[in-house]
Enzyme design. Structure first.
Site: not given
Ligand code: RFL
Ligand code: PHB
Length: 389
Positions: A72, A200, A296, A384
């Site tokens: 993008h 957005y 992020k 971004y």
């Molecule tokens: P995770 O993905 O939470 O993985 C951690 C892992 O550790 C395990 N765990 C354990 N294992 C052993 N012993 C324990 N005691 C444990 N406790 C936990 C868990 O089961 C899991 O598998 O953390 P990690 O690897 O640091 O990754 C971080 C990302 O997942 C998170 O920052 C992103 O998903 C955030 N996020 C977004 N980030 C972006 O960069 N771009 C995006 O577009 C974006 N969109 C989002 C998002 C997060 C969202 N939610 C639901 C929080 C959109 C949403 C809706």
């Molecule tokens: C997504 O595609 O889930 C998404 C994209 C951009 C954001 C957050 C989530 O800022």
């Protein structure tokens, strides 16, 4: 059992670190609390900075991302019916890639399995020991059996609800937090995305986001109350609310269909300092959380992994500990800039239920500033696409 680096958590941070270390011949064991299927069922991030893509390349896991991800060059910000396109390519000289976190994680698991790396699933009661010595170890249970893993270092990649962060003594740990008075209701649907770039949308009724996973898989969000339950939102109610928050021309071309996933995420900004204690290093959501507005979370997990990987590589390769000694300060410097951007974008685009008249005018002025000033758009674009690391 013995390894060089014990990695707690088999999410994207832990897996990416494990594969980068493997390329250097540094051994790691990944301990994951859930099953692989459970980790792969989490629908989360969608937007990858080019720094993330470079790290996946370095880890040897970039093929499918390049083939199937969408590059993008810009995104749309809308304010009721007015639209501003932020041209990342022109303003910041870089692009982002839209490729789901689920796919990133799947690719990393496939690579780990192909390279024979050790990952233990369904581990329980993980406890970190002697982190302030040079012989730390981890105890846990798997399938009812007590286990012990001796190591040189522990990487705490276990997300916000893991055990690593709280293994840093409370007397040393400082936590910084801001909780926002709303959440995001997200829907995944097998429909073509409403636009080929992300939108957005800020509106009188609150924020909405139009995102995507591929040509026939859309991801949409609407700002919702914290007391809302996903089950209380019918698909029709969701689509109606989304339409009301989009510019008319966009709303008219929205294709709707049944949701295949619907969930609510609360919004929070959070940082834990320091990110290193003794032989423990925190990475990703274990150390910091951002509201998803700036996309992020996953991307700042990747910059932590980058700094830690470089530090461990220098330690094992040249017995140079400067990188691991400087890890916390280096990672936190970037984390705080990412926090600032995510907080700013959240403040710019959402409707705050408790805002004063002054706050409303400030938000309007901020929007006008962004609409009128190229320098403001450039700042947005540079943040971004991702600050350098
Ligand atoms: P995770 O993905 O939470 O993985 C951690 C892992 O550790 C395990 N765990 C354990 N294992 C052993 N012993 C324990 N005691 C444990 N406790 C936990 C868990 O089961 C899991 O598998 O953390 P990690 O690897 O640091 O990754 C971080 C990302 O997942 C998170 O920052 C992103 O998903 C955030 N996020 C977004 N980030 C972006 O960069 N771009 C995006 O577009 C974006 N969109 C989002 C998002 C997060 C969202 N939610 C639901 C929080 C959109 C949403 C809706
Ligand atoms: C997504 O595609 O889930 C998404 C994209 C951009 C954001 C957050 C989530 O800022």
């Amino acid at each position: 059992m013995r390894t060089q680096v014990a990695i707690i958590g088999g999410g994207p941070s832990g897996l990416l670190l494990s594969q980068l270390l493997m390329k250097e011949g540094i051994e790691a064991v990944v301990l994951e609390r859930q099953t692989k299927a459970h980790v792969l069922s989490r629908i989360r991030a969608g937007v990858l900075e080019s720094g993330f893509v470079r790290l996946m390349d370095e880890a040897g896991v970039v093929r499918r991302l390049v083939e199937e991800g969408f590059v993008h060059e810009g995104a749309i910000l809308s304010f009721d019916n007015e639209q501003v396109r932020i041209d990342f390519a022109e303003l910041a000289g870089q692009t982002v890639t839209v490729y789901g976190q689920t796919e990133v994680t799947r690719d990393l698991y496939d690579a780990r399995e192909a390279s024979g790396g050790s990952t233990l699933f369904q581990v329980e009661d993980v406890v970190l020991h002697d982190l302030d010595s040079d012989k730390p170890y981890v105890t846990f249970r798997q399938h009812g059996q007590d286990m012990r893993l001796d190591c040189d270092f522990v990487a705490g990649c276990d997300g916000f609800h893991g055990v690593s962060r709280t293994s840093i003594p409370a007397s040393v740990r400082r936590e910084f937090e801001k909780v926002y008075p709303f959440g995001w209701l997200g829907v995944l649907s097998e429909t073509p995305p409403v636009h080929d770039e992300l939108i957005y949308a800020s509106s009188q009724r609150g924020f909405a986001l139009c995102s995507m996973r591929n040509a026939n898989l859309s991801r949409y969000y609407v700002q919702c109350d914290l007391s809302d339950k996903a089950g209380d939102w019918s698909d029709d109610a969701f689509w109606d609310e989304l339409r009301r928050r989009l510019p008319d021309s966009v709303a008219q071309s929205l294709v709707t269909g049944p949701s295949i996933e619907k969930s609510i995420a609360p919004l929070r900004s959070y940082v834990c300092e320091p990110m290193r204690w003794g032989r423990l290093f925190l990475c990703g959501d274990a150390a910091h959380i951002v509201p998803p507005t700036g996309a992020k979370g996953l991307n700042s997990a990747a910059s932590d992994v980058y700094y830690l990987h470089r530090g461990l590589r220098a330690f094992y390769g040249e017995r140079d500990s400067a990188g691991i000694d400087g890890y916390s300060a280096k990672a936190l410097a970037r984390v705080w800039k990412t926090q600032r951007f995510s907080w700013w974008m959240t403040s710019l685009l959402h409707r705050f239920p408790d805002r004063s008249d002054f706050d409303i005018r400030m938000q309007q002025a901020e929007i006008a500033h962004l609409q009128e000033l190229r320098a403001a758009q450039e700042t947005l674009a540079r943040n971004y696409v991702g600050l350098p690391y």
